[in-house]
Design a protein around this motif. Structure first.
Motif, PDB file in Angstrom:
ATOM      1  N   HIS A 175      10.079   9.609  -5.312  1.00 35.15           N
ATOM      2  CA  HIS A 175       8.875   8.757  -5.230  1.00 35.15           C
ATOM      3  C   HIS A 175       9.161   7.340  -5.762  1.00 35.15           C
ATOM      4  O   HIS A 175       8.718   6.357  -5.181  1.00 35.15           O
ATOM      5  N   GLU A 204      -7.093   4.776  -8.493  1.00 35.69           N
ATOM      6  CA  GLU A 204      -6.660   6.168  -8.540  1.00 35.69           C
ATOM      7  C   GLU A 204      -5.473   6.352  -9.473  1.00 35.69           C
ATOM      8  O   GLU A 204      -5.411   7.319 -10.253  1.00 35.69           O
ATOM      9  N   LEU A 221      -6.267   2.469  -4.508  1.00 34.41           N
ATOM     10  CA  LEU A 221      -5.061   3.145  -4.985  1.00 34.41           C
ATOM     11  C   LEU A 221      -4.762   2.788  -6.436  1.00 34.41           C
ATOM     12  O   LEU A 221      -4.317   3.635  -7.227  1.00 34.41           O
ATOM     13  N   VAL A 269       1.039   6.771  -6.821  1.00 36.94           N
ATOM     14  CA  VAL A 269      -0.077   7.696  -7.045  1.00 36.94           C
ATOM     15  C   VAL A 269       0.415   9.134  -6.922  1.00 36.94           C
ATOM     16  O   VAL A 269       0.058  10.010  -7.736  1.00 36.94           O
ATOM     17  N   GLU A 276      -8.430  -1.113   0.041  1.00 36.63           N
ATOM     18  CA  GLU A 276      -7.646   0.112   0.072  1.00 36.63           C
ATOM     19  C   GLU A 276      -6.619   0.139  -1.059  1.00 36.63           C
ATOM     20  O   GLU A 276      -6.421   1.174  -1.715  1.00 36.63           O
ATOM     21  N   GLN A 308       0.981   4.093  -2.894  1.00 36.64           N
ATOM     22  CA  GLN A 308       0.730   5.495  -2.554  1.00 36.64           C
ATOM     23  C   GLN A 308       1.812   6.390  -3.168  1.00 36.64           C
ATOM     24  O   GLN A 308       1.508   7.478  -3.684  1.00 36.64           O
ATOM     25  N   GLU A 309       3.055   5.921  -3.139  1.00 37.81           N
ATOM     26  CA  GLU A 309       4.146   6.684  -3.740  1.00 37.81           C
ATOM     27  C   GLU A 309       3.950   6.828  -5.247  1.00 37.81           C
ATOM     28  O   GLU A 309       4.213   7.888  -5.832  1.00 37.81           O
ATOM     29  N   GLY A 348       0.819  -1.214   0.000  1.00 34.20           N
ATOM     30  CA  GLY A 348       0.000   0.000   0.000  1.00 34.20           C
ATOM     31  C   GLY A 348       0.845   1.253   0.000  1.00 34.20           C
ATOM     32  O   GLY A 348       0.534   2.239  -0.710  1.00 34.20           O
ATOM     33  N   ALA A 349       1.927   1.241   0.790  1.00 34.10           N
ATOM     34  CA  ALA A 349       2.824   2.396   0.834  1.00 34.10           C
ATOM     35  C   ALA A 349       3.483   2.617  -0.522  1.00 34.10           C
ATOM     36  O   ALA A 349       3.642   3.769  -0.973  1.00 34.10           O
TER      37      ALA A 349
END
Length: 326
Positions: free
Chosen positions: A48, A306, A303, A25, A299, A22-23, A18-19
């Motif tokens: 990133h 997104e 992502l 995204v 979750e 997120q980077e 997930g982390a």
């Protein structure tokens, strides 16, 4: 042995994966924003990518650890199964030996029973002879009394009395000895039979116990095999997942190479088109474009969605370049 479950390894990679997403995204969003300072923009993009690579590497290392544990459990179960199989064969051999011993003892008991019947018959014969000896003594009591009187006469005492009395006593004693010997043989046969029966009971009980162990092992082996099959299936899932994560790492490595090349060779101008294709491929890998999703967590799937939206926006933008103020 407590086996690993599917949800365990999925949960173990949820946070780092997930982390990392997120980077990506954030990276994709950065490509959409105007960047007056291209050098700073490339540095942020590189940062990133580096962080995403780090998080994906954590996920891959966690899977490697899980895979080692699965392999260890699998090897342990295989070893346990082999031990149980070996012990099962040994116990089957023990049961066969016990049954042979029991059969031998039963045969000996049968012979002892036959000898007992013969001994009892001998006792009956000996008792009959003793009875006849007693009857003979009773019949000759009168003659014995006459003999005693004759023994009182001078000259006949030594000749008649001693011989007749000794003869009766010897016959009676011989009959009593025969009865005692025959009865002793009966007692001996009875003792042998009791011994054989005790041994038969002992070995029969032992046979039942060993057979119970055999039945238990024959049930346990398929259970162990089922666990081995379960671990093999889990091993395949973890290996496939690890392969997908490693593919993402290769794509991130490629992404880092393009960013580095842009910083060195293109005056810090990162071409979004060259980056978008890689981001789209990573999103497809994580979200399950062609295969099952790496992580079905809502979750992470959010992502992925997104990231796909940003990628589509970038792909649809004319020129596919990082917007700038000039």
């Amino acid at each position: 042995m407590t086996l690993l479950q599917d949800e365990n390894y999925n949960l173990s990679i949820k946070d780092p994966l997930g982390a990392g997403m997120q980077e990506l995204v954030l990276l994709a969003g950065l490509l959409l924003l105007p960047q007056p300072n291209k050098e700073e923009a490339c540095a942020k993009i590189r940062d990133h990518v580096s962080k995403a690579f780090h998080h994906f590497s954590e996920a891959e290392q966690e899977l490697e650890s899980r895979l080692c544990l699965v392999n260890s459990q699998s090897e342990g179960l295989i070893a346990v199964k082999k031990l149980v199989q070996d012990e099962l064969q040994e116990k089957k051999g023990n049961v066969a030996n016990l049954r042979t011993q029991i059969a031998t003892l039963k045969e000996a008991e049968k012979k002892s029973q036959e000898m007992l019947e013969a001994a009892k018959s001998h006792v009956e014969c000996a008792r009959e002879q003793l009875k006849l000896a007693h009857e003979e003594v009773a019949k000759n009591r009168f003659a014995r009394e006459i003999s005693i009187r004759l023994m009182a006469l001078p000259g006949l005492r030594a000749l008649i009395g001693v011989g007749m009395v000794a003869g009766y006593q010897a016959a009676l004693k011989s009959a009593e000895n025969l009865v005692a010997e025959a009865q002793g043989e009966v007692d001996k046969c009875m003792a042998e039979m009791t011994g054989y029966r005790d041994e038969i009971a002992h070995f029969s009980q032992k046979e039942q116990e060993v057979q119970a162990d055999i039945d238990s092992m024959e049930q346990r082996i398929p259970q162990i095999q089922a666990q081995c099959d379960e671990l093999l299936a889990l091993q395949g899932k973890v290996t496939q997942l690890q392969s997908q994560i490693r593919k993402c790492l290769s794509l991130l490595d490629l992404l880092a190479g393009k960013v580095h090349a842009a910083m060195v060779m293109s005056s810090h101008t990162c071409d979004p088109e060259s980056l978008v294709d890689i981001l789209e491929e990573i999103a497809g890998e994580v979200g399950g474009k062609d295969e099952a999703a790496i992580q079905p967590d809502q979750e992470i799937q959010a992502l992925v969605l997104e990231l796909n939206k940003v990628v589509q926006s970038l792909a649809a933008r004319p020129g596919n370049s990082i917007p700038s103020d000039h």
